[in-house]
Design a protein around this motif. Structure first.
Motif, PDB file in Angstrom:
ATOM      1  N   TYR A 400       0.936  -1.198   0.213  1.00 42.88           N
ATOM      2  CA  TYR A 400       0.360   0.139   0.301  1.00 42.88           C
ATOM      3  C   TYR A 400       0.954   1.007   0.143  1.00 42.88           C
ATOM      4  O   TYR A 400       1.812   1.446   0.539  1.00 42.88           O
ATOM      5  CB  TYR A 400      -0.847  -0.301   1.312  1.00 42.88           C
ATOM      6  N   THR A 401       0.412   1.855  -0.964  1.00 42.71           N
ATOM      7  CA  THR A 401       1.191   3.333  -1.351  1.00 42.71           C
ATOM      8  C   THR A 401       0.690   4.367  -1.309  1.00 42.71           C
ATOM      9  O   THR A 401      -0.099   4.014  -2.558  1.00 42.71           O
ATOM     10  CB  THR A 401       2.711   2.558  -2.109  1.00 42.71           C
ATOM     11  N   GLU A 402       1.127   5.411  -0.788  1.00 40.24           N
ATOM     12  CA  GLU A 402       0.273   6.731  -1.959  1.00 40.24           C
ATOM     13  C   GLU A 402      -1.087   6.140  -1.861  1.00 40.24           C
ATOM     14  O   GLU A 402      -1.812   6.802  -3.361  1.00 40.24           O
ATOM     15  CB  GLU A 402       1.109   7.218  -3.009  1.00 40.24           C
ATOM     16  N   ALA A 403      -1.898   6.086  -0.981  1.00 42.42           N
ATOM     17  CA  ALA A 403      -3.487   5.720  -1.224  1.00 42.42           C
ATOM     18  C   ALA A 403      -3.605   5.026  -2.106  1.00 42.42           C
ATOM     19  O   ALA A 403      -5.184   4.961  -2.438  1.00 42.42           O
ATOM     20  CB  ALA A 403      -3.734   7.603  -1.289  1.00 42.42           C
ATOM     21  N   TYR A 404      -2.719   4.362  -2.604  1.00 44.64           N
ATOM     22  CA  TYR A 404      -3.600   3.188  -2.879  1.00 44.64           C
ATOM     23  C   TYR A 404      -3.350   1.563  -3.229  1.00 44.64           C
ATOM     24  O   TYR A 404      -1.861   1.884  -2.616  1.00 44.64           O
ATOM     25  CB  TYR A 404      -3.409   3.219  -4.812  1.00 44.64           C
ATOM     26  N   TYR A 405      -3.925   1.214  -3.315  1.00 46.10           N
ATOM     27  CA  TYR A 405      -2.945  -0.586  -3.386  1.00 46.10           C
ATOM     28  C   TYR A 405      -1.966  -0.703  -4.857  1.00 46.10           C
ATOM     29  O   TYR A 405      -2.858  -0.519  -6.044  1.00 46.10           O
ATOM     30  CB  TYR A 405      -4.530  -1.884  -3.321  1.00 46.10           C
ATOM     31  N   TRP A 406      -1.210  -1.821  -5.034  1.00 49.38           N
ATOM     32  CA  TRP A 406       0.404  -1.384  -6.159  1.00 49.38           C
ATOM     33  C   TRP A 406      -0.964  -2.552  -7.125  1.00 49.38           C
ATOM     34  O   TRP A 406      -0.968  -2.931  -7.384  1.00 49.38           O
ATOM     35  CB  TRP A 406       1.307  -2.081  -5.905  1.00 49.38           C
ATOM     36  N   PHE A 407      -1.499  -3.755  -6.121  1.00 45.11           N
ATOM     37  CA  PHE A 407      -2.028  -4.750  -6.956  1.00 45.11           C
ATOM     38  C   PHE A 407      -3.387  -4.291  -7.317  1.00 45.11           C
ATOM     39  O   PHE A 407      -3.548  -4.739  -8.341  1.00 45.11           O
ATOM     40  CB  PHE A 407      -2.611  -5.840  -5.375  1.00 45.11           C
ATOM     41  N   ASP A 408      -4.338  -3.376  -7.090  1.00 41.57           N
ATOM     42  CA  ASP A 408      -5.163  -2.490  -7.420  1.00 41.57           C
ATOM     43  C   ASP A 408      -4.345  -2.888  -9.003  1.00 41.57           C
ATOM     44  O   ASP A 408      -5.186  -2.342 -10.592  1.00 41.57           O
ATOM     45  CB  ASP A 408      -5.513  -1.654  -7.034  1.00 41.57           C
ATOM     46  N   CYS A 409      -3.635  -1.731  -9.418  1.00 45.48           N
ATOM     47  CA  CYS A 409      -2.243  -1.091 -10.316  1.00 45.48           C
ATOM     48  C   CYS A 409      -2.540  -2.706 -11.447  1.00 45.48           C
ATOM     49  O   CYS A 409      -2.149  -2.558 -12.895  1.00 45.48           O
ATOM     50  CB  CYS A 409      -1.833  -0.594 -10.198  1.00 45.48           C
ATOM     51  N   LEU A 410      -2.254  -3.408 -10.593  1.00 51.36           N
ATOM     52  CA  LEU A 410      -0.862  -4.675 -11.582  1.00 51.36           C
ATOM     53  C   LEU A 410      -3.033  -5.346 -11.928  1.00 51.36           C
ATOM     54  O   LEU A 410      -2.235  -5.669 -13.698  1.00 51.36           O
ATOM     55  CB  LEU A 410      -0.821  -5.737 -10.941  1.00 51.36           C
ATOM     56  N   THR A 411      -3.738  -6.156 -11.701  1.00 49.62           N
ATOM     57  CA  THR A 411      -4.986  -6.030 -12.257  1.00 49.62           C
ATOM     58  C   THR A 411      -5.810  -5.284 -12.646  1.00 49.62           C
ATOM     59  O   THR A 411      -6.346  -5.684 -13.603  1.00 49.62           O
ATOM     60  CB  THR A 411      -5.576  -6.973 -10.857  1.00 49.62           C
TER      61      THR A 411
END
Length: 450
Positions: A400-411
């Motif tokens: 979790y970085t800067e108010a978003y989940y990196w997993f969500d950016c990948l999916t």
């Protein structure tokens, strides 16, 4: 009377000659039966067959090869910029920029390097910066993560009339080369005197038939995904250029780019990379093999967790784990095979110490993943993440970085992560993107070239 010493020496020599003759005959026999003699030429391979009869097997000809066959005529008299890296090579592994410049028919005024740089020396998330190429003397500009005005200014500064793009993609939405291409299409389309974008097509190394995974939602757009395409898109880089230009570029630039795709010859959608006859050039340091490219489409998702996806090992995306995992993970994943949840995959319990990236310097336990023919790496990766989260709740975390989940950016959306948190099975996750694929496949079909 025969000298015993001479007789002994004669016997030894005869034995040696007989042995040599036998060995020679054996070698020749094996040559005829097993010979695999590869001679790489510009257009074909010659391959010895099991019966010793040599026959010609055609290579796939990339767009680069097809352009050279035209004696570079589409580029004659133009100021050319070349967006490429170390993968932009011929079948004999000579680089396209080197060959084009040496031909005397192409005026290359600038090279533009994506992530990892023009000659491929930089690690993930890095580039080489501005330099003058040691071999050709051509100025090389860093365009990694550059878009909009920054790109337009570079193209204006170099006064390019044609921008050649020659990059080897790996078939996954979150691989950055396709988004460098997208940003260049938008920048060129927005210029008053728009340069032509010429994409030299290359194979999708994990085949062009399979389309999988969720679409990207706009709120999760980053440099690992700008626009709504499926996670595994099943397209070549030339086909993606056509789709981007036909569906999205005009939304940002007000009009589409001037686009020309130089098609391959001999490529078929069902081809895995090994069937192309081309040599694999690692497109980035952590995709050293075609097997890594296959695994990447699924196991890159571990970048969105605190588990190691194998960066810093010799098997990135094929060896995964964490310091708080034990051998129970291997047992659990093998159980998924027994229950029919997974197929065409094997798991080996593995221990490793990454030299960089996550878990660097720490002993990790996990699995080495062996993907077999017809395997589904995305499904295998999701099953692995589910098992890690369920079995090791005290250790597993989403990044979790800067108010978003990196997993969500990948999916490409939050639905997959939220479903995993709610205890969803792999089948339930796969069901979440089926409607997305209906829409994407209808759009995709308009731009396929093969």
């Amino acid at each position: 009377m025969v000298n015993p010493m001479h007789a002994a020496l004669g016997w030894i020599v005869s034995l040696a000659l007989a042995s040599t003759a036998s060995a020679t005959a054996l070698v020749e026999h094996r040559r005829k039966k097993r010979r695999r003699k590869w001679q790489v030429g510009p257009l074909h391979l010659e391959m010895g067959t099991q019966d010793g009869i040599v026959k010609e097997e055609k290579l796939v000809q990339t767009g680069l090869q097809v352009l050279e066959e035209k004696r570079w005529k589409p580029l004659t008299g133009k100021r050319v910029g070349w967006i490429t890296n170390h993968t932009g090579v011929f079948a004999d592994l000579k680089h396209g920029v080197d060959v084009a410049q040496a031909s005397g028919r192409v005026n290359i005024v600038a090279v533009f390097g994506p992530e990892h740089g023009f000659r491929g020396a930089a690690q993930a998330g890095a580039a080489e910066g501005f330099l003058r190429d040691a071999r050709t003397g051509i100025p090389v500009y860093d365009i990694y993560q550059k878009s909009g005005k920054l790109l337009r200014d570079l193209f204006l500064q170099t006064d390019v009339q044609v921008l050649v793009i020659d990059l080897q993609d790996v078939g996954s939405r979150f691989y950055t080369y396709i988004w460098t291409m997208y940003d260049c299409l938008v920048a060129a389309a927005g210029m008053k005197r728009s340069p032509t974008i010429m994409v030299l097509d290359r194979p999708n190394p994990i085949n062009g038939d399979v389309v999988q995974g969720p679409l990207l939602m706009s709120q999760h757009a980053t440099f690992v995904g700008r626009k709504p395409i499926s996670l595994r898109h099943g397209m070549t880089i030339g086909e993606l250029a056509r789709l981007f230009n036909g569906e999205f570029v005009a939304e940002e630039a007000g009009r589409g780019a001037l686009l020309d795709v130089v098609q391959m010859k001999g490529w078929e959608r069902s081809m895995e990379f090994e069937a192309t006859g081309l040599s694999w050039v690692p497109p980035s340091p952590n995709i050293p093999s075609v097997d890594a490219a296959r695994a990447y489409v699924g196991f890159c998702l571990l970048e969105g967790t605190n588990c190691s996806e194998g960066r810093g090992t010799t098997l990135p995306f094929q060896m995964v784990g964490a310091p708080w995992i034990d051998g129970g993970l291997t047992v659990a994943l093998r159980g998924e095979i027994s229950r029919g949840v997974l197929h065409s995959v094997r798991f080996r319990e593995s221990y490793f110490v990454p030299t960089f990236s996550k878990c660097a310097g720490s002993l990790c336990c996990g699995v080495q993943v062996y993907l077999e023919e017809n395997s589904d790496p995305l499904r295998v990766a999701l099953a692995t993440i589910i098992a890690m989260k369920e079995m090791y709740p005290a250790g597993f975390q989403w990044q979790y970085t800067e108010a978003y989940y990196w997993f969500d950016c990948l999916t490409g959306n939050s639905r997959i992560r939220e479903a995993i948190d709610s205890g969803a099975s792999v089948d339930e996750l796969v069901a979440l993107w089926q409607d997305d694929l209906v829409w994407f496949n209808a759009m995709r079909a308009k731009y396929l070239l093969y």
